[in-house]
Write a protein that holds these residues in place. Structure first.
Motif, PDB file in Angstrom:
ATOM      1  N   LEU A  15       0.807  -1.228   0.000  1.00 56.66           N
ATOM      2  CA  LEU A  15       0.000   0.000   0.000  1.00 56.66           C
ATOM      3  C   LEU A  15       0.843   1.282   0.000  1.00 56.66           C
ATOM      4  N   PRO A  16       1.820   1.421   0.928  1.00 53.32           N
ATOM      5  CA  PRO A  16       2.645   2.645   0.903  1.00 53.32           C
ATOM      6  C   PRO A  16       3.460   2.784  -0.384  1.00 53.32           C
ATOM      7  N   ILE A  17       3.902   1.647  -0.943  1.00 53.42           N
ATOM      8  CA  ILE A  17       4.687   1.693  -2.197  1.00 53.42           C
ATOM      9  C   ILE A  17       3.808   2.228  -3.324  1.00 53.42           C
ATOM     10  N   ILE A  18       2.588   1.681  -3.445  1.00 51.14           N
ATOM     11  CA  ILE A  18       1.660   2.134  -4.498  1.00 51.14           C
ATOM     12  C   ILE A  18       1.317   3.612  -4.286  1.00 51.14           C
ATOM     13  N   ALA A  19       1.080   4.013  -3.004  1.00 46.09           N
ATOM     14  CA  ALA A  19       0.743   5.419  -2.698  1.00 46.09           C
ATOM     15  C   ALA A  19       1.873   6.352  -3.145  1.00 46.09           C
ATOM     16  N   SER A  20       3.129   5.946  -2.906  1.00 51.34           N
ATOM     17  CA  SER A  20       4.290   6.772  -3.312  1.00 51.34           C
ATOM     18  C   SER A  20       4.285   6.996  -4.815  1.00 51.34           C
ATOM     19  N   LEU A 184       8.582  12.793  -2.663  1.00 48.31           N
ATOM     20  CA  LEU A 184       9.969  12.361  -2.432  1.00 48.31           C
ATOM     21  C   LEU A 184      10.173  11.939  -0.975  1.00 48.31           C
ATOM     22  N   VAL A 185       9.689  12.766  -0.034  1.00 48.72           N
ATOM     23  CA  VAL A 185       9.836  12.459   1.395  1.00 48.72           C
ATOM     24  C   VAL A 185       9.067  11.186   1.738  1.00 48.72           C
ATOM     25  N   PHE A 186       7.817  11.109   1.268  1.00 51.83           N
ATOM     26  CA  PHE A 186       6.958   9.942   1.533  1.00 51.83           C
ATOM     27  C   PHE A 186       7.603   8.667   0.988  1.00 51.83           C
ATOM     28  N   GLY A 187       8.075   8.755  -0.272  1.00 51.18           N
ATOM     29  CA  GLY A 187       8.696   7.596  -0.916  1.00 51.18           C
ATOM     30  C   GLY A 187      10.000   7.185  -0.256  1.00 51.18           C
ATOM     31  N   SER A 188      10.776   8.184   0.220  1.00 48.19           N
ATOM     32  CA  SER A 188      12.046   7.867   0.891  1.00 48.19           C
ATOM     33  C   SER A 188      11.813   7.014   2.135  1.00 48.19           C
ATOM     34  N   PHE A 189      10.694   7.274   2.820  1.00 47.72           N
ATOM     35  CA  PHE A 189      10.372   6.501   4.027  1.00 47.72           C
ATOM     36  C   PHE A 189       9.792   5.126   3.696  1.00 47.72           C
ATOM     37  N   PHE A 190       8.924   5.058   2.678  1.00 43.28           N
ATOM     38  CA  PHE A 190       8.123   3.848   2.472  1.00 43.28           C
ATOM     39  C   PHE A 190       8.542   2.966   1.304  1.00 43.28           C
TER      40      PHE A 190
END
Length: 482
Positions: A15-20, A184-190
Motif C-alpha cells: 500500500l505505501p509503495i503504491i501510494a508513493s 519524495l519524502v513519503f517515498g524515501s520513508f516507504f
C-alpha cells in the motif's frame, strides 16, 4: 530478475509503495496537459511561433521515446529505491527550472529534465506492481494506477485554466513543486527494494540504435503533425532513419545473448493482443484530446477555461471507473469488458464525426463521457491481461515495450489526426464561392474535425476486430511465486 527474486518479497508493504507512485505519477502527468492550455500565453509572452511552442510537448515526448525503451535495462541495473528517488529528483529539478524559466530555451531544458523523471517513473511503477501484486489481484491495482494516469491529464486543463485566469503560467509549476517534494519524502520513508539488480552487460550500440529508431519515428510524426507536412524533407528523413534504426535494433536484440530489450515478449499472443489494443486506445484518445479542444475553441468559440471544464466530467468518470474495471477484470477476465468498451468507442467516434456548429455542448459532454467509459473498459484490462502472460524475468522488458510503443502510437495518432483536419479544411475552402467569408473558415475547420474523427472511428473498428481474439490468462506458477 528471476522467479526467485520475485519471490523474495514476502514482507513488502504494497500500500505505501503504491501510494508513493500515485503521488509522484499524478504530478508528472498533470503538468503535461496543464502546460498545453498555457501554450497561447507562452507564444505571446516569449514572442515565439506556434510550431516552436509545440516543441514543449514534442521535446517531452521525444525524451520519453528515447529513454523508455532503455528502461527495461535500467530496471535491472538499479534498485527500486534508487530509481524512484532519482526519478523524483529529476522531476523536482525540471519543475523548479520551469517555474523560474526566463526564456523559452530554459523552459525547453526544464521540460526535458521533467521527461527524464517521468521516463524513469512510469516503467518502474508498472514493473513494481507486477512483482508485488499476485496476478489474481492485479486488475484492481492496475485500475488504481489507471485512475492516476487518466485523472491527472483530465484535470490538468481545468486547473491550469483556473490558474491562468488569475496568475501567470509559472504557477502551474510552483503549485506542482511542493507536491513532488511530499512524494519524495513519503517515498524515501516507504519505498522498498523489491528486486535484486542483475546488472546485465551494457551494449552501447543497442542504446544508440534505440535512440535513433524510436527518436526518429516520434520526431518524424510530431514534425508532420506540427505543420511540417508529410512531404517535407525533414519528416521523410526522420521517419526513414527511424524505421531503419528500429529494424537494425530489433535484429541486434534477437541475436544478442543478453539483449537490452528482450523481444521474446512478442512470442506471447495475449501480450501482443493487449499491446495492439493499448496502441489503438492511445491513438484514439490522444488524437481526440488534441482535436476536441481545438473544435471547442475554434468552431464553438469557447474560452480555454470553458473548454477545459467541458472535458472535465469525462476525465473524472474515466478516473473513477478505472479501479472498478480493474475489479471486474479480476472477476470476469478481459473479454466482457474490452469488446463492449470498443463498441462504445466506435459508436462515440462516429457520433463525434457528425458534430457541427449547431451541436449542443450537452451532447459533446455526453459523447466525451461515453468515450472515456469505453476507454476505461479497454486500457487496463488489455494491459494487465497481456502482462500477466509474461514470465517474471520479462516484466521489465514487457513494461518497457508497452510504455515505449504507447508514446509512438500517441505521436502517430496525433500527427495523422492533425493532418487529416488540415486537409479536410483545405478541401472545403477550395469548394466554396467566397473563401474570405469568416463563416466559411469556421465551417471548413469543422469539416476537418469531422474527417479527423472518422479516422478515429476506423482505428477503433480495427481495435474491435482484434478484441475478438482476446482470452483470459490464468498463470498459476506466477501466483505461487508471490
Amino acid at each position: 530478475m528471476s522467479n526467485q527474486q520475485a519471490a523474495q518479497t514476502p514482507n513488502v508493504k504494497a500500500l505505501p509503495i503504491i501510494a508513493s507512485f500515485l503521488i509522484a505519477g499524478f504530478i508528472g502527468l498533470f503538468s503535461e496537459t496543464a502546460l498545453n492550455m498555457a501554450l497561447r500565453d507562452l507564444i505571446i509572452g516569449f514572442g515565439i511561433h506556434e510550431t516552436t511552442a509545440q516543441w514543449l510537448t514534442t521535446g517531452y515526448l521525444l525524451t520519453l521515446g528515447i529513454l523508455v525503451p532503455i528502461s527495461g535495462f535500467i530496471l535491472q541495473w538499479f534498485t527500486t529505491r534508487q530509481l524512484f528517488i532519482a526519478s523524483l529528483i529529476f522531476s523536482i529539478i525540471g519543475t523548479f527550472i520551469a517555474a523560474i524559466a526566463p526564456t523559452f530555451s530554459v523552459l525547453m531544458i526544464a521540460r526535458v529534465v521533467q521527461a527524464i523523471g517521468t521516463a524513469l517513473l512510469l516503467p518502474l511503477m508498472f514493473n513494481t506492481i507486477l512483482v508485488i501484486i499476485s496476478p489474481h489481484k492485479r486488475g484492481r491495482a492496475m485500475g488504481i494506477i489507471g485512475l492516476v494516469i487518466m485523472f491527472a491529464p483530465a484535470v490538468g486543463p481545468t486547473v491550469s485554466g483556473l490558474i491562468l485566469k488569475t496568475l501567470t503560467w509559472h504557477w502551474i509549476f510552483w503549485i506542482s513543486l511542493p507536491l513532488l517534494l511530499v512524494a519524495l519524502v513519503f517515498g524515501s520513508f516507504f519505498m522498498q527494494n523489491i528486486t535484486t539488480p542483475t546488472k546485465p552487460k551494457i551494449d552501447i550500440l543497442s542504446i544508440i540504435l534505440s535512440t535513433i529508431g524510436f527518436g526518429g519515428i516520434v520526431y518524424g510524426f510530431s514534425s508532420a503533425g506540427e505543420g511540417g507536412g508529410w512531404g517535407s524533407t525533414e519528416v521523410i528523413i526522420a521517419l526513414v532513419v527511424g524505421i531503419l534504426g528500429l529494424i537494425v535494433f530489433s535484429i541486434r536484440q534477437v541475436k544478442m545473448k543478453e539483449p537490452m530489450l528482450d523481444l521474446t515478449a512478442f512470442k506471447y499472443p495475449m501480450f501482443v493482443i493487449g499491446l495492439l489494443l493499448i496502441l489503438v486506445s492511445m491513438m484514439v484518445i490522444l488524437s481526440s484530446m488534441m482535436i476536441l479542444p481545438l473544435y471547442l475553441q475554434t468552431s464553438l468559440a469557447l474560452s480555454t477555461f470553458a473548454a477545459g471544464l467541458m472535458l472535465l466530467p469525462g476525465g473524472i468518470v474515466n478516473g473513477l471507473l478505472s479501479p472498478v474495471m480493474g475489479g471486474l477484470f479480476d472477476r470476469f477476465g478481459p473479454k466482457w469488458l474490452v469488446i463492449p468498451g470498443l463498441i462504445i468507442v466506435v459508436a462515440t467516434m462516429f457520433g463525434f464525426s457528425t458534430i457541427s456548429l449547431e451541436t449542443s455542448t450537452a451532447l459533446i459532454v455526453a459523447l466525451h463521457i461515453a468515450l472515456m467509459i469505453g476507454v476505461s473498459m479497454i486500457m487496463m484490462p488489455a494491459q494487465t491481461n497481456g502482462l500477466n502472460e509474461l514470465p517474471p524475468e520479462l516484466y521489465p522488458h514487457g513494461t518497457a515495450i508497452m510504455n515505449t510503443l504507447q508514446q509512438v502510437a500517441g505521436a502517430v495518432g496525433t500527427a495523422v489526426a492533425i493532418s487529416i483536419l488540415s486537409s479536410g479544411s483545405r478541401s472545403f475552402m477550395e469548394s466554396v464561392s467566397d473563401p474570405t467569408d469568416p463563416l466559411n473558415a469556421v465551417l471548413a475547420f469543422t469539416n476537418g474535425v469531422q474527417n479527423a474523427f472518422i479516422f478515429g472511428a476506423i482505428v477503433a473498428v480495427v481495435g474491435l476486430i482484434i478484441s475478438f481474439f482476446i482470452k483470459r490468462i490464468i498463470v498459476d506458477n506466477q501466483e505461487q511465486a508471490h
